[in-house]
Design a protein around this motif. Structure first.
Motif, PDB file in Angstrom:
ATOM      1  N   LEU A   1       4.777   3.585  -7.352  1.00  0.00           N
ATOM      2  CA  LEU A   1       5.883   2.587  -7.795  1.00  0.00           C
ATOM      3  C   LEU A   1       5.001   1.376  -7.637  1.00  0.00           C
ATOM      4  O   LEU A   1       4.004   1.072  -7.219  1.00  0.00           O
ATOM      5  N   SER A   2       5.610   0.567  -8.794  1.00  0.00           N
ATOM      6  CA  SER A   2       4.841  -0.892  -9.182  1.00  0.00           C
ATOM      7  C   SER A   2       5.968  -2.000  -8.881  1.00  0.00           C
ATOM      8  O   SER A   2       7.084  -1.600  -9.215  1.00  0.00           O
ATOM      9  N   SER A   3       5.492  -3.260  -8.511  1.00  0.00           N
ATOM     10  CA  SER A   3       6.496  -4.201  -8.330  1.00  0.00           C
ATOM     11  C   SER A   3       6.751  -4.915  -9.741  1.00  0.00           C
ATOM     12  O   SER A   3       5.650  -5.847 -10.153  1.00  0.00           O
TER      13      SER A   3
ATOM     14  N   LYS B   1       0.882  -1.286  -0.023  1.00  0.00           N
ATOM     15  CA  LYS B   1      -0.139  -0.113  -0.171  1.00  0.00           C
ATOM     16  C   LYS B   1       0.992   1.384  -0.092  1.00  0.00           C
ATOM     17  O   LYS B   1       0.492   2.168  -0.506  1.00  0.00           O
ATOM     18  N   LYS B   2       2.116   1.287   0.637  1.00  0.00           N
ATOM     19  CA  LYS B   2       2.964   2.416   0.857  1.00  0.00           C
ATOM     20  C   LYS B   2       3.614   2.344  -0.623  1.00  0.00           C
ATOM     21  O   LYS B   2       3.788   3.542  -1.049  1.00  0.00           O
ATOM     22  N   GLU B   3       3.953   1.243  -1.319  1.00  0.00           N
ATOM     23  CA  GLU B   3       4.499   1.431  -2.487  1.00  0.00           C
ATOM     24  C   GLU B   3       3.751   1.917  -3.399  1.00  0.00           C
ATOM     25  O   GLU B   3       3.994   2.702  -4.239  1.00  0.00           O
ATOM     26  N   LYS B   4       2.513   1.546  -3.700  1.00  0.00           N
ATOM     27  CA  LYS B   4       1.702   2.027  -4.410  1.00  0.00           C
ATOM     28  C   LYS B   4       1.469   3.752  -4.120  1.00  0.00           C
ATOM     29  O   LYS B   4       1.315   4.262  -5.143  1.00  0.00           O
TER      30      LYS B   4
ATOM     31  N   SER C   1      12.705   8.091  -7.778  1.00  0.00           N
ATOM     32  CA  SER C   1      12.105   6.954  -7.148  1.00  0.00           C
ATOM     33  C   SER C   1      12.167   5.746  -7.753  1.00  0.00           C
ATOM     34  O   SER C   1      11.961   5.710  -8.789  1.00  0.00           O
ATOM     35  N   ARG C   2      12.375   4.607  -7.026  1.00  0.00           N
ATOM     36  CA  ARG C   2      12.483   3.593  -7.601  1.00  0.00           C
ATOM     37  C   ARG C   2      12.465   2.395  -6.435  1.00  0.00           C
ATOM     38  O   ARG C   2      12.680   2.495  -5.101  1.00  0.00           O
TER      39      ARG C   2
END
Length: 273
Positions: free
Chosen positions: A144-146, A137-140, A197-198
């Motif tokens: 950013l996506s995985s 949720k924090k990544e989204k 960001s990455r």
């Protein structure tokens, strides 16, 4: 005429026995603990049952490096700065944090570290899986996506040239330049230019870096870098920022990223001990 004998209570007792047998026997294949029933094992708990003391989580030498302005303060004021301010929390077993701030003639540096221990109350979902959902949720939220293969932060973590420097990445191929791996034009070479960001490799179970330079039209030149990572059922967030004293100055984005990552890796090592 012969009358049949009748024993009071016998019929009632027989009915009760039959009724109890029908209710207590259950399904031979039901989950009633009898042989032949399915065994349901709850999901395993997370590795961490407690959290570290946040204001003591950063070693003093590293803290002084992150807050150079603290070294110029009198001893009592320096101690107050390095002690940090604990975040308000109502459950120190679940979420804790600490923040520091030091002013210097050229700039103000601030640092914040947050630890969140995730617990799943669903026996079918492990603490790790629940923590992964919190991390994603924090990544989204960071935009950013995985991908199937997380992008390595070789240039920043090792100090390699931005153009790849001929180094070898996974599979023996040369590491891509920032323009190839992120879609952003190559850096101009100035110290303030940082990689965008990455996702990050080799930091906990999953990690990302969010770079937040000043917004368009803003007169403030503040620059914030956040590193978020998950290790088992704990999610850690590091926020490191610089605010120059003059609006004509620009923070060194690469330095902020490198130091934030170095601290995050140190915290991950400490948690693993």
């Amino acid at each position: 005429m012969r009358h049949k004998a009748y024993v009071p209570g016998v019929a009632l007792l027989a009915a009760l026995v039959v009724g109890c047998s029908a209710e207590g026997g259950g399904d031979a294949h039901g989950a009633d603990g009898k042989p032949g029933g399915p065994v349901v094992s709850p999901a395993p708990p997370g590795r961490y049952l407690t959290l570290p003391a946040p204001c003591r989580a950063v070693p003093r030498p590293l803290l002084k490096d992150l807050l150079p302005g603290a070294a110029e303060l009198p001893a009592d004021q320096q101690e107050k700065v390095l002690r940090g301010a604990a975040a308000v929390t109502y459950d120190t077993d679940r979420k804790v944090g600490c923040s520091w701030k030091a002013d210097a003639p050229s700039a103000t540096r601030s640092l914040a570290v947050d630890f969140e221990r995730v617990v799943s109350y669903d026996p079918a979902v492990s603490d790790d899986d629940r923590a992964d959902a919190v991390y994603e949720k924090k990544e989204k939220a960071a935009g950013l996506s995985s991908p199937s293969a997380p992008q390595a932060d070789v240039a920043t973590a090792t100090g390699a040239p931005a153009d790849g420097g001929g180094g070898e990445g996974k599979g023996g191929s040369a590491d891509p330049s920032p323009s190839t791996s992120t879609g952003r034009a190559p850096a101009s070479g100035g110290p303030e230019d940082a990689l965008p960001s990455r996702l990050l490799d080799n930091l906990g179970d999953a990690a990302f870096l969010q770079d937040l330079p000043k917004g368009p039209g803003s007169t403030a030149q503040n620059h914030t870098v956040s590193v978020v990572f998950r290790t088992s059922n704990v999610v850690v967030t590091v926020r490191y920022a610089e605010q120059p004293a003059l609006i004509t100055q620009r923070p060194d984005g690469r330095e902020l990223q490198e130091k934030a990552q170095a601290l995050a890796r140190k915290l991950a090592e400490t948690l693993s001990e």
